[in-house]
Design a protein around this motif. Structure first.
Motif, PDB file in Angstrom:
ATOM      1  N   UNK A 149      -1.452  -2.660  -4.626  1.00 18.42           N
ATOM      2  CA  UNK A 149      -0.904  -1.306  -4.548  1.00 18.42           C
ATOM      3  C   UNK A 149      -1.868  -0.341  -5.223  1.00 18.42           C
ATOM      4  N   UNK A 150      -1.525   0.948  -5.131  1.00 18.37           N
ATOM      5  CA  UNK A 150      -2.347   1.965  -5.777  1.00 18.37           C
ATOM      6  C   UNK A 150      -1.894   2.137  -7.220  1.00 18.37           C
ATOM      7  N   UNK A 172      -7.636   7.826  -1.497  1.00 11.95           N
ATOM      8  CA  UNK A 172      -6.377   8.506  -1.799  1.00 11.95           C
ATOM      9  C   UNK A 172      -5.255   7.479  -1.786  1.00 11.95           C
ATOM     10  N   UNK A 173      -4.335   7.551  -2.738  1.00 11.26           N
ATOM     11  CA  UNK A 173      -3.241   6.561  -2.735  1.00 11.26           C
ATOM     12  C   UNK A 173      -2.435   6.644  -1.439  1.00 11.26           C
ATOM     13  N   UNK A 174      -2.109   5.485  -0.902  1.00  6.20           N
ATOM     14  CA  UNK A 174      -1.390   5.437   0.356  1.00  6.20           C
ATOM     15  C   UNK A 174      -2.336   5.054   1.483  1.00  6.20           C
ATOM     16  N   UNK A 175      -3.619   5.212   1.220  1.00  9.37           N
ATOM     17  CA  UNK A 175      -4.639   4.904   2.217  1.00  9.37           C
ATOM     18  C   UNK A 175      -4.745   3.386   2.360  1.00  9.37           C
ATOM     19  N   UNK A 206       0.810  -1.223   0.000  1.00  6.45           N
ATOM     20  CA  UNK A 206       0.000   0.000   0.000  1.00  6.45           C
ATOM     21  C   UNK A 206       0.841   1.269   0.000  1.00  6.45           C
ATOM     22  N   UNK A 251       1.728  13.989  -8.200  1.00  7.21           N
ATOM     23  CA  UNK A 251       1.419  13.094  -7.091  1.00  7.21           C
ATOM     24  C   UNK A 251       2.585  13.056  -6.107  1.00  7.21           C
ATOM     25  N   UNK A 289       2.650  16.082  -3.949  1.00  9.31           N
ATOM     26  CA  UNK A 289       1.597  16.128  -2.935  1.00  9.31           C
ATOM     27  C   UNK A 289       1.805  15.082  -1.845  1.00  9.31           C
ATOM     28  N   UNK A 339      -6.643   0.414  -1.960  1.00 12.19           N
ATOM     29  CA  UNK A 339      -5.898   0.153  -3.186  1.00 12.19           C
ATOM     30  C   UNK A 339      -6.820  -0.100  -4.371  1.00 12.19           C
ATOM     31  N   UNK A 340      -6.553   0.623  -5.423  1.00 16.55           N
ATOM     32  CA  UNK A 340      -7.257   0.398  -6.681  1.00 16.55           C
ATOM     33  C   UNK A 340      -6.460   1.109  -7.766  1.00 16.55           C
ATOM     34  N   UNK A 367      -4.935  13.802  -7.204  1.00 10.26           N
ATOM     35  CA  UNK A 367      -5.043  12.342  -7.064  1.00 10.26           C
ATOM     36  C   UNK A 367      -4.403  11.907  -5.745  1.00 10.26           C
ATOM     37  N   UNK A 368      -3.252  12.502  -5.443  1.00 10.51           N
ATOM     38  CA  UNK A 368      -2.528  12.112  -4.232  1.00 10.51           C
ATOM     39  C   UNK A 368      -3.114  12.754  -2.981  1.00 10.51           C
ATOM     40  N   UNK A 369      -4.198  13.527  -3.138  1.00  6.73           N
ATOM     41  CA  UNK A 369      -4.893  14.010  -1.944  1.00  6.73           C
ATOM     42  C   UNK A 369      -4.685  15.463  -1.611  1.00  6.73           C
ATOM     43  N   UNK A 397      -0.026  16.293   1.613  1.00  4.96           N
ATOM     44  CA  UNK A 397      -1.438  15.924   1.766  1.00  4.96           C
ATOM     45  C   UNK A 397      -1.793  15.568   3.212  1.00  4.96           C
ATOM     46  N   UNK A 407       5.112   8.055  -0.716  1.00  5.51           N
ATOM     47  CA  UNK A 407       4.881   6.830  -1.472  1.00  5.51           C
ATOM     48  C   UNK A 407       6.085   6.481  -2.342  1.00  5.51           C
TER      49      UNK A 407
END
Lengths: 351, 643
Positions: free
Chosen positions: A80-81, B462-465, A58, A97, A100, B469-470, B312-314, A329, A104
């Motif tokens: 993963x995202x 949000x990615x990382x959440x 993740x 990304x 922000x 995951x999607x 996208x990343x929040x 973020x 990751x």
């Protein structure tokens, strides 16, 4: 539609990494690419690398553009995202990304149409900005989804499946990445897992713009005699400048090599790259010589693979911009609100 | 005016301006329009903006308009090089640049001619003309000056020759580059403005330079003031009616940037483009002090994609551009629509199509904003109706973007971008800011596109959440964000994204009507024309005309109640800065007439016979012009009723 989810059950004795995950936990959906596609081997190498590095899935964001290569994030790291963006624009979406959320691990997955044609500009700029990422270019010299047109990386004189000869000079993405300031530049071959997996691991550990051009034969449109991106051609003309071993910082180095054949490079994060040099005259620490070397061998029809350039003290976009340590973020009003005093100053300046 | 001034010892710094000539009559005015025009680079804009700022601090209503040549360094003494400011000063609030100038300061006769030919001066306008050229060694220049002078006098203009350069010569080395501050001093004298405030303004304008520069410019200011007091036989006073609540004086681009700051968007992506760039520049300066990033991308596409990446990343981001850049961003905007990524896109409209008129105002992008990007790509479109609204629109836009996970396009234009106006200092509200994106673990079973059947809304991951995951995709996708081309799934996605606009529409209020709620004619407008339209409607209502107006801030979705509002009037006409075919053209009839953007929208949505009038002259539409148009429309409608 083309969506085949693998069953979650697996053999209880499968090996686990430090986090307790099996290799299967890093896999994705079943590939819908053609059987034998080089891209699937690259996906397998990525799975292996992330599993071996024990990275929490993740914490990874895979970004891609459009094309066969850009479909592959669906086939690895299914936990993963991901962001399957538009054609040629993955680098800028990834940059945004990354700005922000610096926490990751960013993996950019692209192809030769995506990076060397429609996205050539963005490709150059993401390298010069030093965005902390691993950029994998799955290079087959051909447009697969639109059925076999030459891409900009196809070699001059190379033959298409239907016999047309490419009359235009190729874009060499490795040289371009070097010129644009990438701090980790490598080339590999999808059919050479032993070279590719350590390269991917080293690229992930690299805290800057890491680029790997992976020659990846297209079995449907570019694997015939006359193509310079076919399995046979690449195997015959592959000139590995070095063989790589990669140790994440935590692990003890146990392997030994003979003196004179091995150089060690420590990266920012403390990880160690060991290079077994097969070409004694090759120095991956010299950008200018790397460029010359690549081009000299290109002129001889050789595809130079291996770690071609590494800047061990690389800085990334966040260092350039002097951003804060906490991901953007996650900042709340307390950190973000400039405060009454500063607002008063701004207002006063506008009277 | 420049650093070169500092090198010159300033003997007259601190000299007291002579006291006003005794017995000079002071005329009290409710408003006046002043123009200061020069060759590019002579500082007429700084002069005009400073005059506006000083008057604003005295509590006057002010609207300043930049007069901008298209080139950075056009030839000297050329009509196409005319550069400067129009400053409309008034007792009450000023909402537009007005009609024709009452007084003009010109640094040479050529730039004056440019504005004269454009019909920008009132009959009998006062002209303060630099007299340097009268005795110029180049005979042609001297002749041109004399000829123009004679022509102006014959046409009834009140021409006063002012030896600006000669007067400045004793104060600074490069006298031509000091004339703007001399002119400012003169104007402060003529309009009875507080010289102490003027000195402060000069110090502010040159504050970043060293003390010598400030002192030299203050000396020029005082010299101009003294000269006007001693040499000119007239003087005005425009009493301030407004209460002196704290104001800020900014242009629309600065207001946009302040809005970005206030809304809690700390990431702005841009590529340099006229006339939008100054918004990002200002933001960049402020971010320097308070934190935030302005990303100058490699192109417009990358700027939009970068903003999408950040969102996208929040961290909801904004990208600021103008017409050509807006066209380039369309594919990325489609991606944000498809992925339901919040995004604020500002389009400071300029003349189009193609490169068009980069420095000129136009309202040509409304339909592109609504329907740009291929496929069904519903997005919110707002238009700032004034300079103050540039500030508040951005705050609203960010909130909508994040609440509805939509792209919000905010339209401004070159008129708002460069015009300045004082407005009440915004009182910061915590509600403007956004909390950080929720990054707690996603509950089991939740899907990234769990579209609500009523509203189409879905919670964003949000990615990382953890557990969120999607793979977000620009391809058609199902509720789990998996690529899917099944007929039902595709329709479900398009359906849900469309519902969000309806859900937003339910939260909007019917805009207020300016004037009576019923009557003969309703004028509808959008964007920067609000001030001019309402001024025109006000003037005509004072004459007894049964005309009202309505101004739309939301164009997509249109707020509720518009049809009912229109039906209370005998006729409706839009006034817009984009093209509509002229009825008087022989080939034009109802079957082929292209209507202006808003008229087209209102006609198609409400089946009301909305007429339109438009102008694409690159300049703000003037209230006097609108008065004429309304009178003609009223007459035409009455004529039609009689038939």
């Amino acid at each position: 539609m083309t969506y085949v989810t693998k069953p979650r059950l697996h053999h209880p004795t499968l090996a686990k990494n430090r986090l307790g995950f099996t290799r299967r936990d890093y896999e994705g959906n079943v590939s819908t690419l053609c059987a034998g596609c080089g891209h699937d081997s690259i996906s397998a190498a990525l799975i292996q690398a992330f599993w071996e590095l024990s990275i929490e899935p993740h914490r990874v964001a895979k970004l891609s553009g459009i094309g066969c290569s850009s479909k592959t994030p669906d086939y690895f790291l299914g936990n993963s995202h991901g962001f399957n963006t538009v054609h040629g624009r993955m680098p800028s979406v990834l940059t945004g990304a990354n700005l922000a959320n610096r926490d990751l691990i960013y993996l950019g997955v692209s192809g030769d149409g995506d990076s060397a044609s429609i996205g050539l500009g963005q490709f150059g700029h993401v390298m010069r900005r030093g965005v902390n990422m691993t950029y994998i270019l799955e290079n087959n010299g051909v447009y697969g989804l639109t059925k076999g047109q030459f891409s900009a990386t196809a070699d001059k004189g190379s033959k298409a499946k239907r016999g047309q000869v490419n009359t235009e000079a190729p874009v060499d993405t490795v040289s371009l990445a070097l010129i644009m300031g990438a701090t980790f530049v490598a080339r590999s071959f999808s059919g050479d897992k032993h070279q590719l997996v350590p390269l991917v691991k080293a690229a992930i550990a690299h805290e800057g713009a890491a680029f790997i051009d992976v020659i990846s034969p297209c079995v449907a449109f570019n694997n015939h005699p006359g193509s310079t991106k076919s399995y046979d051609y690449v195997r015959e003309h592959n000139e590995a400048v070095n063989r790589l071993d990669f140790w994440p910082s935590r692990e003890a180095i146990t392997v030994e090599y003979k003196d004179g054949q091995v150089i060690e490079v420590a990266q920012h994060d403390g990880s160690i790259i060991k290079l077994r040099k097969t070409h004694p005259d090759y120095d991956p620490g010299d950008r200018t010589r790397a460029l010359t070397y690549i081009q000299q061998h290109q002129a001889l029809g050789e595809v130079v693979t291996g770690l071609l350039y590494l800047h061990p003290e690389a800085e990334d976009l966040h260092a350039h911009l002097n951003t804060c340590e906490v991901a953007f973020n996650r900042l709340g009003e307390k950190e973000l609100c400039p405060g009454a005093g500063m607002l008063e100053k701004i207002n006063a300046a506008l009277r | 005016m420049s650093e070169t001034l500092a090198a010159q010892p300033v003997e007259n710094a601190g000299r007291q301006a002579p006291s006003p000539a005794s017995g000079k009559a002071i005329t009290t005015l409710s408003e006046h329009i002043v123009e200061v025009i020069s060759d590019s680079g002579e500082g007429a804009q700084v002069c005009g903006q400073s005059l506006g700022a000083i008057a604003a601090r005295m509590g006057n209503g002010v609207w300043t308009l930049e007069i901008i040549p298209a080139e950075i360094e056009p030839p000297a003494r050329s009509t196409e090089g005319a550069s400067g400011s129009r400053i409309r000063l008034g007792s009450g609030r000023m909402t537009n640049c007005g009609d024709q100038a009452d007084l003009v300061v010109a640094f040479n006769e050529q730039v004056l001619l440019a504005r004269l030919r454009a019909g920008e001066f009132k009959p009998g306008c006062i002209v303060l003309l630099e007299s340097l050229w009268r005795t110029h060694p180049d005979k042609e220049i001297a002749a041109s000056y004399l000829q123009t002078h004679a022509r102006l006098a014959a046409a009834g203009f009140r021409v006063y020759e002012v030896p600006m350069e000669r007067e400045c010569r004793s104060l600074v080395a490069d006298a031509r580059r000091g004339a703007n501050m001399f002119a400012l001093g003169m104007l402060c004298g003529l309009y009875s403005l507080d010289l102490r405030l003027a000195r402060e303004q000069v110090a502010r304008a040159f504050g970043s330079k060293d003390a010598g520069v400030v002192a030299a410019n203050v000396a020029l200011l005082e010299a101009g003031h003294g000269w006007a007091e001693a040499q000119l036989d007239f003087k005005f006073r425009i009493p301030a009616l407004r209460s002196l609540e704290p104001q800020i004086v900014v242009n629309g681009n600065t207001a946009l940037a302040l809005g970005v700051l206030a809304s809690g968007m700390e990431i702005c992506a841009m590529y340099p483009i006229t006339p939008a760039t100054s918004a990002s520049h200002y933001l960049s300066n402020v971010f320097e002090k308070v934190g935030g990033v302005v990303h100058q991308a490699e192109d417009e596409i990358a700027a939009c994609s970068f903003a999408i990446g950040a969102s996208y990343a929040g961290k909801c981001a904004v990208t600021i551009t103008s017409g050509p850049g807006f066209s380039l961003k369309q594919e990325a905007i489609g991606l944000a629509v498809m992925g339901e990524i919040p995004l604020v896109v500002v389009n400071v409209q300029r003349g189009g199509p193609s490169t068009g008129q980069p420095t000129k105002a136009e309202q040509g992008d409304l339909l592109a904003a609504m329907f740009g990007s291929h496929g069904d790509a519903p997005k919110v479109v707002m238009a700032a109706s004034g300079i103050e609204d540039c500030f508040y629109s951005i705050i609203t836009a960010r909130k909508i973007a994040e609440t509805f996970n939509m792209v919000v396009v905010v339209l401004s234009d070159a008129n708002l971008a460069t015009s300045q106006q004082p407005f009440p200092r915004p009182k910061f509200s915590e509600a403007w800011m956004a909390p950080p994106a929720d990054q707690s673990a996603v509950p089991e079973g939740a899907r990234p596109y769990d579209w609500n059947a009523l509203t189409g809304l879905a919670r964003r991951f949000v990615p990382g959440q953890p557990e969120g995951m999607h793979t977000l995709t620009g391809l058609a996708h199902d509720r789990r964000s998996r690529v899917a081309y099944d007929p039902e799934i595709n329709e479900e996605g398009i359906h849900s994204r469309s519902l969000k606009l309806a859900a937003l529409q339910k939260t909007l209020k019917t805009p207020p009507v300016f004037g009576d709620p019923e009557g003969e004619l309703l004028v509808a407008g959008w964007g920067s024309t609000q001030g001019a339209i309402e001024e025109a409607v006000g003037r005509l209502r004072a004459e007894g005309c049964k005309v009202s107006s309505v101004h739309l801030r939301f164009l997509q979705p249109l707020p509720p109640g518009i049809k009912e509002l229109m039906q209370r009037f005998k006729a409706v006409i839009t006034i817009e800065g984009n093209w509509c075919d002229r009825r008087e053209d022989e080939i034009i009839d109802e079957g082929n007439r292209r209507y202006s953007a808003l008229a087209m929208l209102l006609r198609s949505r409400y089946l009301v016979d909305v007429d339109c009038w438009s102008e694409v002259r690159g300049q703000p539409i003037k209230p006097g012009t609108i008065c004429r148009v309304i009178r003609e429309a009223l007459e035409r409608n009455r004529e039609a009723a009689r038939r």
